[in-house]
Each structure stands twice: as C-alpha cells, then as structure tokens.
Write a protein that holds these residues in place. Structure first.
Motif, PDB file in Angstrom:
ATOM      1  N   GLY A   2     -33.750 -33.723   3.955  1.00 47.25           N
ATOM      2  CA  GLY A   2     -33.415 -34.469   2.745  1.00 47.25           C
ATOM      3  C   GLY A   2     -31.958 -34.844   2.597  1.00 47.25           C
ATOM      4  N   TYR A   3     -31.071 -34.300   3.436  1.00 51.00           N
ATOM      5  CA  TYR A   3     -29.645 -34.619   3.345  1.00 51.00           C
ATOM      6  C   TYR A   3     -29.337 -35.943   4.046  1.00 51.00           C
ATOM      7  CZ  TYR A   3     -28.769 -29.878   1.679  1.00 51.00           C
ATOM      8  OH  TYR A   3     -28.765 -28.721   0.945  1.00 51.00           O
ATOM      9  N   VAL A   4     -28.335 -36.647   3.552  1.00 51.32           N
ATOM     10  CA  VAL A   4     -27.886 -37.895   4.162  1.00 51.32           C
ATOM     11  C   VAL A   4     -26.814 -37.527   5.183  1.00 51.32           C
ATOM     12  CG1 VAL A   4     -26.877 -40.164   3.752  1.00 51.32           C
ATOM     13  CG2 VAL A   4     -28.374 -39.143   2.016  1.00 51.32           C
ATOM     14  N   VAL A   5     -27.057 -37.899   6.452  1.00 52.71           N
ATOM     15  CA  VAL A   5     -26.172 -37.471   7.534  1.00 52.71           C
ATOM     16  C   VAL A   5     -25.764 -38.629   8.441  1.00 52.71           C
ATOM     17  CG1 VAL A   5     -27.121 -35.130   7.578  1.00 52.71           C
ATOM     18  CG2 VAL A   5     -28.106 -36.855   9.053  1.00 52.71           C
ATOM     19  N   HIS A   6     -24.616 -38.431   9.088  1.00 55.09           N
ATOM     20  CA  HIS A   6     -24.121 -39.296  10.166  1.00 55.09           C
ATOM     21  C   HIS A   6     -23.651 -38.317  11.233  1.00 55.09           C
ATOM     22  CE1 HIS A   6     -21.883 -42.277  12.420  1.00 55.09           C
ATOM     23  NE2 HIS A   6     -20.816 -41.498  12.344  1.00 55.09           N
ATOM     24  N   GLY A   7     -24.446 -38.156  12.286  1.00 53.19           N
ATOM     25  CA  GLY A   7     -24.133 -37.124  13.278  1.00 53.19           C
ATOM     26  C   GLY A   7     -24.227 -35.762  12.606  1.00 53.19           C
ATOM     27  N   HIS A   8     -23.097 -35.024  12.615  1.00 57.78           N
ATOM     28  CA  HIS A   8     -23.049 -33.717  11.955  1.00 57.78           C
ATOM     29  C   HIS A   8     -22.370 -33.798  10.591  1.00 57.78           C
ATOM     30  CE1 HIS A   8     -24.616 -31.532  15.380  1.00 57.78           C
ATOM     31  NE2 HIS A   8     -23.785 -32.203  16.169  1.00 57.78           N
ATOM     32  N   THR A   9     -22.041 -34.993  10.156  1.00 56.77           N
ATOM     33  CA  THR A   9     -21.348 -35.174   8.881  1.00 56.77           C
ATOM     34  C   THR A   9     -22.353 -35.339   7.751  1.00 56.77           C
ATOM     35  OG1 THR A   9     -19.527 -36.284  10.027  1.00 56.77           O
ATOM     36  CG2 THR A   9     -19.667 -36.596   7.641  1.00 56.77           C
ATOM     37  N   LEU A  10     -22.203 -34.510   6.713  1.00 57.99           N
ATOM     38  CA  LEU A  10     -23.053 -34.595   5.526  1.00 57.99           C
ATOM     39  C   LEU A  10     -22.337 -35.457   4.487  1.00 57.99           C
ATOM     40  CD1 LEU A  10     -23.932 -30.805   5.425  1.00 57.99           C
ATOM     41  CD2 LEU A  10     -25.538 -32.658   5.945  1.00 57.99           C
ATOM     42  N   LEU A  11     -23.028 -36.477   4.004  1.00 58.04           N
ATOM     43  CA  LEU A  11     -22.421 -37.423   3.069  1.00 58.04           C
ATOM     44  C   LEU A  11     -21.904 -36.743   1.805  1.00 58.04           C
ATOM     45  CD1 LEU A  11     -21.686 -40.330   2.285  1.00 58.04           C
ATOM     46  CD2 LEU A  11     -24.010 -40.558   1.351  1.00 58.04           C
ATOM     47  N   HIS A  12     -22.670 -35.829   1.233  1.00 58.62           N
ATOM     48  CA  HIS A  12     -22.253 -35.202  -0.026  1.00 58.62           C
ATOM     49  C   HIS A  12     -20.953 -34.411   0.136  1.00 58.62           C
ATOM     50  CE1 HIS A  12     -24.999 -32.263   1.861  1.00 58.62           C
ATOM     51  NE2 HIS A  12     -24.244 -31.341   1.304  1.00 58.62           N
ATOM     52  N   ARG A  13     -20.778 -33.762   1.272  1.00 57.60           N
ATOM     53  CA  ARG A  13     -19.533 -33.015   1.521  1.00 57.60           C
ATOM     54  C   ARG A  13     -18.352 -33.965   1.722  1.00 57.60           C
ATOM     55  NH1 ARG A  13     -19.707 -27.691   2.277  1.00 57.60           N
ATOM     56  NH2 ARG A  13     -17.805 -27.744   3.509  1.00 57.60           N
ATOM     57  N   GLN A  14     -18.603 -35.083   2.400  1.00 60.74           N
ATOM     58  CA  GLN A  14     -17.532 -36.050   2.630  1.00 60.74           C
ATOM     59  C   GLN A  14     -17.083 -36.675   1.314  1.00 60.74           C
ATOM     60  OE1 GLN A  14     -18.197 -38.624   5.925  1.00 60.74           O
ATOM     61  NE2 GLN A  14     -16.145 -39.481   5.821  1.00 60.74           N
ATOM     62  N   GLY A  61     -16.257 -22.558   3.425  1.00 62.32           N
ATOM     63  CA  GLY A  61     -16.919 -21.540   2.626  1.00 62.32           C
ATOM     64  C   GLY A  61     -17.487 -22.042   1.308  1.00 62.32           C
ATOM     65  N   LEU A  62     -17.496 -23.340   1.115  1.00 57.99           N
ATOM     66  CA  LEU A  62     -18.009 -23.908  -0.133  1.00 57.99           C
ATOM     67  C   LEU A  62     -19.304 -24.671   0.118  1.00 57.99           C
ATOM     68  CD1 LEU A  62     -14.637 -25.240  -1.550  1.00 57.99           C
ATOM     69  CD2 LEU A  62     -15.888 -23.210  -2.323  1.00 57.99           C
ATOM     70  N   ASP A  63     -20.133 -24.750  -0.913  1.00 58.23           N
ATOM     71  CA  ASP A  63     -21.376 -25.515  -0.865  1.00 58.23           C
ATOM     72  C   ASP A  63     -21.296 -26.627  -1.896  1.00 58.23           C
ATOM     73  OD1 ASP A  63     -22.439 -23.817   1.032  1.00 58.23           O
ATOM     74  OD2 ASP A  63     -24.156 -23.215  -0.174  1.00 58.23           O
ATOM     75  N   VAL A  64     -22.238 -27.551  -1.809  1.00 59.21           N
ATOM     76  CA  VAL A  64     -22.399 -28.588  -2.821  1.00 59.21           C
ATOM     77  C   VAL A  64     -23.785 -28.408  -3.423  1.00 59.21           C
ATOM     78  CG1 VAL A  64     -22.552 -31.055  -3.289  1.00 59.21           C
ATOM     79  CG2 VAL A  64     -20.872 -30.207  -1.640  1.00 59.21           C
ATOM     80  N   ASP A  65     -23.840 -28.276  -4.731  1.00 59.90           N
ATOM     81  CA  ASP A  65     -25.107 -28.157  -5.438  1.00 59.90           C
ATOM     82  C   ASP A  65     -25.496 -29.531  -5.964  1.00 59.90           C
ATOM     83  OD1 ASP A  65     -27.320 -26.929  -6.787  1.00 59.90           O
ATOM     84  OD2 ASP A  65     -26.180 -27.121  -8.652  1.00 59.90           O
ATOM     85  N   HIS A  66     -26.720 -29.947  -5.662  1.00 61.59           N
ATOM     86  CA  HIS A  66     -27.273 -31.178  -6.224  1.00 61.59           C
ATOM     87  C   HIS A  66     -28.028 -30.757  -7.480  1.00 61.59           C
ATOM     88  CE1 HIS A  66     -26.492 -32.399  -2.076  1.00 61.59           C
ATOM     89  NE2 HIS A  66     -26.440 -33.633  -2.543  1.00 61.59           N
ATOM     90  N   ARG A  67     -27.474 -31.061  -8.631  1.00 62.60           N
ATOM     91  CA  ARG A  67     -28.018 -30.582  -9.912  1.00 62.60           C
ATOM     92  C   ARG A  67     -29.499 -30.872 -10.073  1.00 62.60           C
ATOM     93  NH1 ARG A  67     -23.485 -29.946 -13.788  1.00 62.60           N
ATOM     94  NH2 ARG A  67     -21.635 -30.720 -12.754  1.00 62.60           N
TER      95      ARG A  67
END
Length: 155
Positions: A32-44, A53-59
């Motif tokens: 379900g994550y949006v990715v480009h290679g190993h890059t996660l869009l939400h983190r970028q 050491g941090l996460d992103v929560d999708h409310r």
C-alpha cells in the motif's frame, strides 16, 4: 489536494508536494505504500531519512494518502497504536477476540498484554478496548472507521 492514478492504485498528495513526486516513476506497492525503488514517498515528503528511527503515521490508515494533514511523524510504538485490526481478526475489532463463550478485550502496552475483561457483546468489549487505548495512546489511539462499524476489517 491532487489525486494521481499510478501503477498499483491512486496516490493523494498536496499541490505543494507535486514537485517531489514528479520526475520519478512511482508505484503503489503490494503493502500500500507509494515507492520509487527503495524510497517511500511519505518519508520523502516529510523530510525523513533511512535509519533516523522515526516512523510516519497515516492517520486514516490509507498508506497512499500522502497529504500532510494525513501524516504525522511518530515513534514505532505510536505508529503501531494506530494500526487497525489484523485481517484474520474474526471480530473485525482491534483488541477483541472470542474466548470461551464470551468476547474478550485486551490491549498491549509497552510489550505487556493487559486483560480488560470478558463481555456478552463484542461492542461492549470494543468500548472497553477503546477507553484503554485512549488512556494509553492518546491521539494515536486507533478508532474504528465508519466502514468497520459492522465488523468489516479495513483492507
């Protein structure tokens, strides 16, 4: 907000984040994550780096919804608190299971299971779970979404 159809599904992002998105080939992965290679869009979008050491929560629980109002930086523990029920969960409600003829509620906090009781209805067990989750997890407490009110588990 922009909705863009890409391989694997749709992605939602804010107008100001379109520049981050454009120029790369993104897809919605099987998780379900949006990715480009190993890059996660939400983190970028939120400026996070691997290993920080941090996460992103999708409310709202929708991993392809990368709008800033839907995302918040959190710890792994906080992110897990907002996780929905397991897809194999027969009650369709997080923290509620059928046990010896009654509905049982329990919650995990700091790697310890906390037994909340056994109840005649799964709705009452869910209420107890929800109260405990709000006390323990605050704003990160998972809430049953409208489409789950009849025991339907989110995808």
């Amino acid at each position: 907000m922009i909705k863009i159809s890409i391989k694997g599904g749709d992605v939602f992002l804010d107008d100001e984040d379109f520049e981050i998105f454009s120029g790369k080939i993104w897809h919605v992965a099987s998780n379900g994550y949006v990715v480009h290679g190993h890059t996660l869009l939400h983190r970028q979008i939120l400026g996070l780096r691997p290993g920080d050491g941090l996460d992103v929560d999708h409310r709202n629980g929708i991993r392809s919804d990368c709008t800033r109002k839907n995302m918040r930086i959190c710890t792994r523990s906080q992110n897990q608190a907002n996780r929905g029920p397991a897809t194999c969960c027969k009650s369709g409600m997080k923290g509620v299971t059928w046990y010896r003829g009654k509905w049982q509620a329990k919650i995990t906090h700091m790697q310890c299971d906390i037994y909340l009781g056994r109840f005649e209805s799964k709705e009452l067990a869910q209420e107890f779970y929800q109260l405990a989750a709000e006390m323990l997890y605050g704003e990160f407490a998972y809430h049953l979404r409208p489409e789950q009110q009849n025991g339907n588990v989110r995808d």
